[in-house]
Design a protein around this motif. Structure first.
Motif, PDB file in Angstrom:
ATOM      1  N   THR A   1      -2.753   6.531   1.285  1.00 37.48           N
ATOM      2  CA  THR A   1      -3.779   6.244   2.283  1.00 37.48           C
ATOM      3  C   THR A   1      -4.789   7.385   2.303  1.00 37.48           C
TER       4      THR A   1
ATOM      5  N   GLN B   1       0.859  -1.173   0.000  1.00 35.89           N
ATOM      6  CA  GLN B   1       0.000   0.000   0.000  1.00 35.89           C
ATOM      7  C   GLN B   1       0.896   1.225   0.000  1.00 35.89           C
TER       8      GLN B   1
ATOM      9  N   PRO C   1      -4.256  -2.257  -1.725  1.00 31.66           N
ATOM     10  CA  PRO C   1      -3.051  -3.089  -1.846  1.00 31.66           C
ATOM     11  C   PRO C   1      -2.756  -3.572  -3.260  1.00 31.66           C
TER      12      PRO C   1
END
Length: 228
Positions: free
Chosen positions: A6, A3, A200
Motif C-alpha cells: 500500500t 492487495q 489488486p
C-alpha cells in the motif's frame, strides 16, 4: 484479487531513506513488519502455485530467515557506505539447487519509484560467466529465441549496466551476439509502476512476468547444466 503493498509500504521506505539509522528503524519497526515484511511474505506464499506452474525446480519461500526475502539490514563490513539499512526490500525466487551451485533466480524489488521484476545471474563467478558465454556461442539460435524474440523484448530489457569494452579473450569479434558476450551480468528485467505494485492485479501481473521470463531463465539453466 489481493492487495499486498500500500502507500504505507512506500511511506515507510521513503522515511527509511531519509532516516537511515538504527534508532529510527527501531521506532518504526512495527511499520516495517506490517507494511513491508508481512505483505511480502504473503505475496511469496501466493506466488508458490504460480511459480510451480512455471518451473517445478524453483521456490518461493516466505519464512523469515533463510527464505526468499532478503534482509533489510546491509552488510557494511567492507562497504564505504555505512548506513545500516537498505531503503528497499527484495526477494529472490531461487532454484532448488541454488544453495549448492550458482543458479539463475527470479527477483522482485520493492522501492518507491523503482519497483521491478528480474531474472538471471547477477555478478556470476568467472566459471559460470565463461560457461554462459560459451553456451551462447555454441547455441546462438536458441539464445536469439530466448533473449531477443520480439515479444520478449517488448516487455523486458536486458541489463546493460556492466559490459566489457572489447570481446572477452577467445571469442570471435564477428559473432552475431557479440554485444551479449561482453555482458558481465545476464539479467532480464521489467519496471513495475508504483500503482501496479500497490494495486489488486499485482499477482496476475507477476504471473505474466514469470511466464514471460521463463524461456530466458531456462536457457541460463541449460548453460549451467541445471534443470528447469
Amino acid at each position: 484479487m489481493s492487495q499486498y503493498f500500500t502507500d504505507a509500504s512506500f511511506k515507510f521506505l521513503r522515511g527509511l531513506a531519509r532516516n537511515n539509522e538504527r534508532e529510527w528503524f527501531q521506532a518504526h519497526k512495527g511499520d516495517y513488519d506490517s507494511h513491508v515484511r508481512e505483505p511480502f511474505q504473503h505475496l511469496l506464499t501466493d506466488l508458490q502455485p504460480v511459480l510451480a506452474g512455471v518451473s517445478e525446480h524453483y521456490r518461493s519461500e516466505p519464512k523469515g530467515v533463510g527464505g526468499s526475502l532478503f534482509r533489510i539490514h546491509r552488510d557494511t563490513r567492507f562497504a564505504n557506505d555505512k548506513t545500516p539499512y537498505k531503503n528497499w526490500q527484495g526477494a529472490r525466487l531461487f532454484h532448488e539447487r541454488g544453495r549448492q551451485v550458482e543458479a539463475p533466480s527470479f527477483y522482485l524489488h520493492l522501492q518507491p519509484g523503482n519497483c521491478f521484476i528480474a531474472s538471471g545471474i547477477w555478478h556470476p563467478q568467472p566459471d559460470s560467466l565463461r560457461r554462459v558465454r560459451h553456451f551462447i556461442l555454441d547455441n546462438p539460435g536458441s539464445w536469439k529465441a530466448a533473449a531477443h524474440a520480439a515479444k520478449f523484448r517488448r516487455r523486458f530489457d536486458l541489463d546493460d549496466s556492466e559490459v566489457l569494452t572489447r570481446m572477452p579473450r577467445g571469442f570471435p569479434d564477428d559473432f552475431e551476439f557479440a554485444d551479449d558476450l561482453k555482458r558481465k551480468n545476464f539479467v532480464a528485467l521489467r519496471a513495475i509502476d508504483d500503482a501496479t505494485m500497490t494495486g489488486p492485479r499485482l499477482l496476475k501481473t507477476l504471473e505474466t512476468d514469470l511466464q514471460g521470463l521463463a524461456p530466458f531463465t531456462d536457457y541460463l539453466c541449460a548453460a549451467l547444466d541445471l534443470e528447469f
